[in-house]
Design a protein around this motif. Structure first.
Motif, PDB file in Angstrom:
ATOM      1  N   GLU A 161      -1.955  -1.459  11.222  1.00 30.19           N
ATOM      2  CA  GLU A 161      -0.203  -1.085  11.285  1.00 30.19           C
ATOM      3  C   GLU A 161       0.000  -0.438  11.968  1.00 30.19           C
ATOM      4  N   ALA A 162      -0.711   0.675  11.851  1.00 32.39           N
ATOM      5  CA  ALA A 162      -0.547   1.765  13.783  1.00 32.39           C
ATOM      6  C   ALA A 162      -0.556   1.189  14.662  1.00 32.39           C
ATOM      7  N   LEU A 163      -1.183   0.162  15.297  1.00 35.59           N
ATOM      8  CA  LEU A 163      -1.141  -0.726  15.753  1.00 35.59           C
ATOM      9  C   LEU A 163       0.051  -1.108  16.483  1.00 35.59           C
ATOM     10  N   ILE A 164       0.390  -1.740  15.147  1.00 36.87           N
ATOM     11  CA  ILE A 164       1.788  -2.305  14.999  1.00 36.87           C
ATOM     12  C   ILE A 164       2.515  -1.636  15.891  1.00 36.87           C
ATOM     13  N   LYS A 165       2.926   0.183  14.757  1.00 33.34           N
ATOM     14  CA  LYS A 165       4.303   1.006  15.524  1.00 33.34           C
ATOM     15  C   LYS A 165       3.641   1.337  16.827  1.00 33.34           C
ATOM     16  N   ASP A 197      -7.980   1.074  26.168  1.00 34.38           N
ATOM     17  CA  ASP A 197      -7.630   2.226  26.535  1.00 34.38           C
ATOM     18  C   ASP A 197      -6.997   3.154  25.326  1.00 34.38           C
ATOM     19  N   LEU A 198      -7.019   2.994  23.874  1.00 30.61           N
ATOM     20  CA  LEU A 198      -7.198   3.232  22.773  1.00 30.61           C
ATOM     21  C   LEU A 198      -7.460   4.207  21.997  1.00 30.61           C
ATOM     22  N   TYR A 199      -7.217   5.286  21.604  1.00 31.71           N
ATOM     23  CA  TYR A 199      -8.290   5.858  20.782  1.00 31.71           C
ATOM     24  C   TYR A 199      -7.530   6.158  19.148  1.00 31.71           C
ATOM     25  N   PHE A 200      -8.412   6.105  17.876  1.00 30.71           N
ATOM     26  CA  PHE A 200      -8.087   6.013  16.736  1.00 30.71           C
ATOM     27  C   PHE A 200      -9.106   6.843  15.739  1.00 30.71           C
ATOM     28  N   THR A 201      -7.699   7.819  15.356  1.00 33.09           N
ATOM     29  CA  THR A 201      -7.794   9.032  14.473  1.00 33.09           C
ATOM     30  C   THR A 201      -8.116   8.668  13.177  1.00 33.09           C
ATOM     31  N   ASP A 202      -8.961   8.829  12.156  1.00 34.16           N
ATOM     32  CA  ASP A 202      -8.856   8.097  11.372  1.00 34.16           C
ATOM     33  C   ASP A 202      -9.669   9.313   9.703  1.00 34.16           C
ATOM     34  N   LEU A 203      -9.260   9.189   8.731  1.00 34.36           N
ATOM     35  CA  LEU A 203      -8.929  10.067   7.465  1.00 34.36           C
ATOM     36  C   LEU A 203      -8.456   9.833   5.841  1.00 34.36           C
ATOM     37  N   GLY A 209      -5.229  11.233  -2.510  1.00 34.63           N
ATOM     38  CA  GLY A 209      -5.592   9.769  -2.780  1.00 34.63           C
ATOM     39  C   GLY A 209      -5.207   8.772  -1.696  1.00 34.63           C
ATOM     40  N   ALA A 210      -5.100   9.032  -0.444  1.00 35.04           N
ATOM     41  CA  ALA A 210      -4.644   7.954   0.391  1.00 35.04           C
ATOM     42  C   ALA A 210      -5.767   7.859   2.101  1.00 35.04           C
ATOM     43  N   LEU A 211      -5.595   6.978   2.639  1.00 30.09           N
ATOM     44  CA  LEU A 211      -6.216   6.616   3.807  1.00 30.09           C
ATOM     45  C   LEU A 211      -5.123   6.242   4.727  1.00 30.09           C
ATOM     46  N   VAL A 212      -5.862   7.297   6.276  1.00 31.17           N
ATOM     47  CA  VAL A 212      -4.323   7.570   7.011  1.00 31.17           C
ATOM     48  C   VAL A 212      -5.424   6.989   8.145  1.00 31.17           C
ATOM     49  N   SER A 213      -3.987   6.891   9.253  1.00 34.52           N
ATOM     50  CA  SER A 213      -4.974   6.011  10.548  1.00 34.52           C
ATOM     51  C   SER A 213      -3.887   6.976  11.807  1.00 34.52           C
ATOM     52  N   ALA A 214      -4.329   7.238  12.799  1.00 34.23           N
ATOM     53  CA  ALA A 214      -3.507   7.159  14.133  1.00 34.23           C
ATOM     54  C   ALA A 214      -4.051   6.783  14.836  1.00 34.23           C
ATOM     55  N   VAL A 215      -3.225   6.502  15.950  1.00 30.48           N
ATOM     56  CA  VAL A 215      -3.506   5.671  17.342  1.00 30.48           C
ATOM     57  C   VAL A 215      -2.514   6.151  18.204  1.00 30.48           C
ATOM     58  N   GLY A 216      -3.417   6.149  19.862  1.00 27.76           N
ATOM     59  CA  GLY A 216      -2.724   7.188  20.339  1.00 27.76           C
ATOM     60  C   GLY A 216      -3.434   6.282  22.210  1.00 27.76           C
ATOM     61  N   THR A 217      -2.357   6.573  23.058  1.00 34.06           N
ATOM     62  CA  THR A 217      -3.626   6.238  24.344  1.00 34.06           C
ATOM     63  C   THR A 217      -4.277   7.714  24.971  1.00 34.06           C
ATOM     64  N   GLU A 218      -3.663   8.554  24.048  1.00 30.97           N
ATOM     65  CA  GLU A 218      -4.653  10.279  23.988  1.00 30.97           C
ATOM     66  C   GLU A 218      -5.219  10.079  22.777  1.00 30.97           C
ATOM     67  N   PRO A 219      -6.217  11.101  22.598  1.00 34.76           N
ATOM     68  CA  PRO A 219      -6.835  11.157  20.987  1.00 34.76           C
ATOM     69  C   PRO A 219      -5.668  12.443  19.890  1.00 34.76           C
ATOM     70  N   VAL A 220      -5.380  11.637  19.241  1.00 35.90           N
ATOM     71  CA  VAL A 220      -4.220  12.127  18.175  1.00 35.90           C
ATOM     72  C   VAL A 220      -4.781  13.085  17.431  1.00 35.90           C
TER      73      VAL A 220
END
Length: 238
Positions: A161-165, A197-203, A209-220
């Motif tokens: 979903e983060a990749l869609i965004k 060329d992407l970086y995923f940061t997961d939490l 009570g949640a899962l989060v993922s952020a993706v960017g062309t630099e580390p987020v």
């Protein structure tokens, strides 16, 4: 306050965001207020408001300005309409935004490079048809073999979903995008995972009570907001 060096993302409870001293419907533009008024369920209305407040707090932290100085807007890449679509800053094509909300939890991101963020409640159940459409055969096998298949699927779901965004895939191509080389649990030290060329940061935040993922062309930098709101309108809590 000087600009930060890199993209930032924050996850927080809806109530936490709405208790922030800078929060309120006064931050929303006319189109956002119109959408807010159409919600029939109060919890969904609050989630929408909190996400749109939080994205301004993230942009404010990035740029060193108060959230009411953030010129938030949206544009649909398909129809070019401005009442929905990808979030952006009016007149600031150098700044990229993303937001997400689910039941009682919201997430947002801001950066000078493309960023995307998604959040899901732990325990949310998706039907087998969703898994078949969203995952490759290799990913489905890894999820099925995991000690907690439901959580494992949600991790891949929020990443995609983060990749869609960020504009790297869409709902029609999710099942052909293979992330099986990424460990389902991320890295223990929170170091971003490289994917092309992407970086995923997961939490995984048990308090929210949640899962989060952020993706960017630099580390987020991805943080969970503290339970107590910061005293500053764009302070460290958000």
């Amino acid at each position: 306050m000087a600009d930060t060096d890199g993209p930032v993302a924050v996850a927080a409870g809806t109530d936490e965001v709405l208790r922030h001293p800078a929060a309120g419907t006064h931050l929303l533009n006319a189109r956002e207020r119109g959408r807010l008024a159409r919600f029939r369920r109060e919890p969904a209305r609050r989630d929408f408001l909190a996400a749109h407040v939080l994205v301004r707090l993230c942009a404010g932290r990035l740029l060193g300005v108060a959230p009411d100085e953030v010129p938030f807007a949206q544009r649909c890449p398909t129809c070019q309409g401005t009442g929905h679509g990808r979030p952006l800053l009016a007149g600031r094509p150098d700044v990229h935004l993303s937001l997400s909300h689910t039941d009682g939890v919201v997430a947002a991101a801001a950066g000078r490079v493309p960023v995307g963020v998604d959040v899901e409640r732990l325990g949310r159940v998706h039907g087998p048809g969703v898994m078949d459409r969203a995952l490759t055969p290799v990913e489905r096998a890894l999820v099925a073999a995991d000690a907690d298949p439901g959580r494992a699927f949600l991790r891949q779901w929020v990443r995609k979903e983060a990749l869609i965004k960020i504009g790297r895939t869409d709902l029609d191509t999710l099942g052909r995008l293979d992330l099986s080389e990424l460990p389902l649990d991320g890295r223990a030290d929170g170091t971003p995972l490289r994917f092309g060329d992407l970086y995923f940061t997961d939490l995984t935040d048990r308090r929210l009570g949640a899962l989060v993922s952020a993706v960017g062309t630099e580390p987020v930098r991805l943080d969970a907001a503290s339970p107590s709101p910061a005293s500053s309108p764009h302070g460290p809590g958000f």
